[in-house]
Design an enzyme around this catalytic site. Sequence first.
Site, short mmCIF file in Angstrom:
data_model
loop_
_atom_site.label_atom_id
_atom_site.label_comp_id
_atom_site.label_asym_id
_atom_site.label_seq_id
_atom_site.Cartn_x
_atom_site.Cartn_y
_atom_site.Cartn_z
CG ASP A 282 -1.73 0.51 0.53
OD1 ASP A 282 -2.07 2.03 0.21
OD2 ASP A 282 -3.40 0.50 1.02
CG HIS A 320 -14.80 -0.50 -6.10
ND1 HIS A 320 -16.08 -0.98 -5.65
CD2 HIS A 320 -13.90 -0.19 -5.15
CE1 HIS A 320 -15.25 -0.98 -3.73
NE2 HIS A 320 -14.04 -0.29 -3.94
#
Length: 413
Positions: A282, A320
């Site tokens: 991340d 998404h």
Amino acid sequence: MASKINFSPWVAPKTLKKFSDAPETQSIRVLQLSLAETRQEISAEALSLSGAMEQKLDAQGRRNMDVIAQGSAGSLMASYMKSFSLKAAIELGIADIIHRHGRPLTASQLAAKIPISSTVDVSCLDRLMRFLVYTGVFAQVRKPAGEEAEEVSYGLTPVSSLMVRDNPHCFVPLVMLSLHPLAVAAWDNLGAWFRSEEGCPSAFEAKHGEPFWLKASTDAAINKVFNDAMSSTANLSVGRMIAGCSEVFEGVRSLVDVGGGIGTLTSLIANAFPHIKCMVLDQPHVVAASSPLLNVVAIGGDMFESIPPADAVLLKEIFHDWDDKSCIKLLTRCKEAIPKPGGKVIVVDVVRKKCADQVFDEVQLMLDLHMMVLQNGKERSEEEWKKLFTDAGFSGYKIVTSLGAHAVIEVFP
């Protein structure tokens, strides 16, 4: 009078024409003509009455439809009240109080344990609870308190059980992210965004002057809210994922969880499959804010630039957030990170479709809009997923299982 006679003519007009001109025949003819005129008058009167009745019924139906439409419009207009009543219950810790007490509580008991301000009447809390009972968040339990009155208590339901912070499936952080003032302000800006000529990719950026990701990277409080919410979704789904499709981890010796936040999902997988070397990738500010995890290696970096090599690349609710072009770029990086043959990408995301349970149809539609408002992302149908995989150069995919509105997809190089 003849117009009040109700019977069928007993002689047909054509038969009358064959009779002689005898007086009795003339009388019959006169009677027949009179009856014919009467029938026409009655028919006209009946048609007029029928038309009036239909008009009356149509008008009544239209009035009923108008009332129903007004009620539906009012319910839509006030839907935000459900969200903010839920948020208020969370902030007041009502579910936790009932859970710790071990049985339903009255509004007065809740008011004492919260405690509420002395300037707020207990009846106001009772009214809030009454509404939350109606929406299915809490249950109402009536216990006789006397001959003429009964005391109302409030207990937990499956929904409010998810609001208990000791519950590993607690969804409170997700609620707090969805109803954060920054997110609500972005939704409030949706209409203006559609009209804006500034070219901002999302209503959030148009409202706040920067993308959500940049805001989170520079605001520690927002970063925490977001990471807590992602951990919440991991806890909500990982048990079902591992139990329902553990075969996706068969033969996997190493796995990197891309965009895995503070590593909640990665840690759960590492505990369930200790033979897998687990990594989480991340952004550096996310990794810096996370605590060390057993059997998980945290790596700070940009997933669009490089992904650490592994047998499997896991992406949970990542695609998404992005438009198609960005997704294809990310899939290309995933393809570079896995071995060919033998490697795979594991996607946990919404596959938009008609669901057996209507509640998940609504969840899909709302998530799709939420992604559009916050990040210019979208939820995709299977055909849209297939096109992304094909455009990124993958040879095939397999939808392994569905998890409510979400699905687990294996993608092969």
